[in-house]
Design an enzyme around this catalytic site. Structure first.
Site: not given
Length: 254
Positions: A140, A144
């Site tokens: 990600h 995040k």
């Protein structure tokens, strides 16, 4: 449907675009750091401004208290914040008190929900042989907040539960060798990746990988809005799988 956004980050703004595009009306934003004029600082009946539905996409540290407060205010909720225990008794109790419904899931992607079913079937077949080591890798964007992602943990739990004796799950960097059959979960945080999840089975003669890649947040937002529409008239706490089963019976969505 009159809706509120609890958390006005990238997902909140994407949900606003999808929901208004489907004819729903934003009546409240609750996010003290959003910069939106009139935005509420915390969840309350007044801050919700008569919303029938709230979308909670905030931070793990406040998700549980936000969901409970939304339900106690008499508003249904769709929550996609990860990194907290969505099975908390406080949430179920609040749903019972209010008679309202909640859909809580670590991922509202329709494709990911189907991917989990495929991963479960693959794990059942590969793990039964006892010669393949399963693993999960997720990647990600660097901002995040949680690692592993809630979706990666869900995938690992699905794979670990495929054997007669549930396998252990090892997250992050192992302190020693990983036991045969254990599910290792690794995370990458870099750049701007929306989300990639790979489930793999590594054997002595070959390896098999299954990968889901999100192309953007619009698919997640659509799933959240479809969940909110499905939730109308329902009570209790639900997973996104229930929403998807209903969509499958209908042959899709409008």
């Amino acid at each position: 449907m009159r809706f509120a956004l609890v958390g006005y980050g990238r997902m909140g703004r994407e949900i606003e675009a999808v929901a208004t595009g489907r004819g729903h009306r934003l009546v409240s934003v609750i996010d003290p750091g959003s910069g939106v004029p009139g935005a509420g600082a915390s969840v309350s009946r007044r801050a919700l401004k008569g919303a029938e539905m709230a979308f909670e996409f905030s931070a793990p540290s406040v998700a549980e208290s936000n969901v409970v407060a939304i339900l106690d205010a008499g508003t249904a909720v769709v929550c996609g914040t990860t990194g907290w225990d969505c099975r908390a008794r406080s949430v179920a109790a609040a749903a019972r008190r209010s008679g309202r419904g909640a859909v809580i899931a670590p991922n509202f992607s329709i494709g990911m929900t189907l991917f989990q079913e495929v991963a479960a079937e693959a794990a059942r077949r590969f793990v039964a042989l006892g010669r393949y080591d399963p693993y999960v890798i997720e990647s990600h964007h660097r901002t995040k907040l949680d690692a592993p992602s809630g979706t990666a943990r869900r995938l690992a739990a699905i794979v670990a539960g495929a054997s007669r004796r549930p396998a252990p799950v090892v997250e992050g960097t192992p302190e020693g060798p990983v036991a045969p059959g254990a599910v290792h979960v690794a995370s990458v945080r870099a750049g701007h990746e929306t989300g990639v999840h790979t489930v793999g089975f590594d054997g002595p003669h070959d390896a098999v990988t299954l990968t889901h890649r999100a192309r953007g947040r619009s698919g997640l937002a659509l799933g959240a809005v479809l969940a909110a529409e499905w939730l109308e008239g329902r009570s209790g706490v639900h997973g996104f799988e229930e929403v998807l089963r209903s969509l499958t019976r209908k042959g899709g969505w409008e």
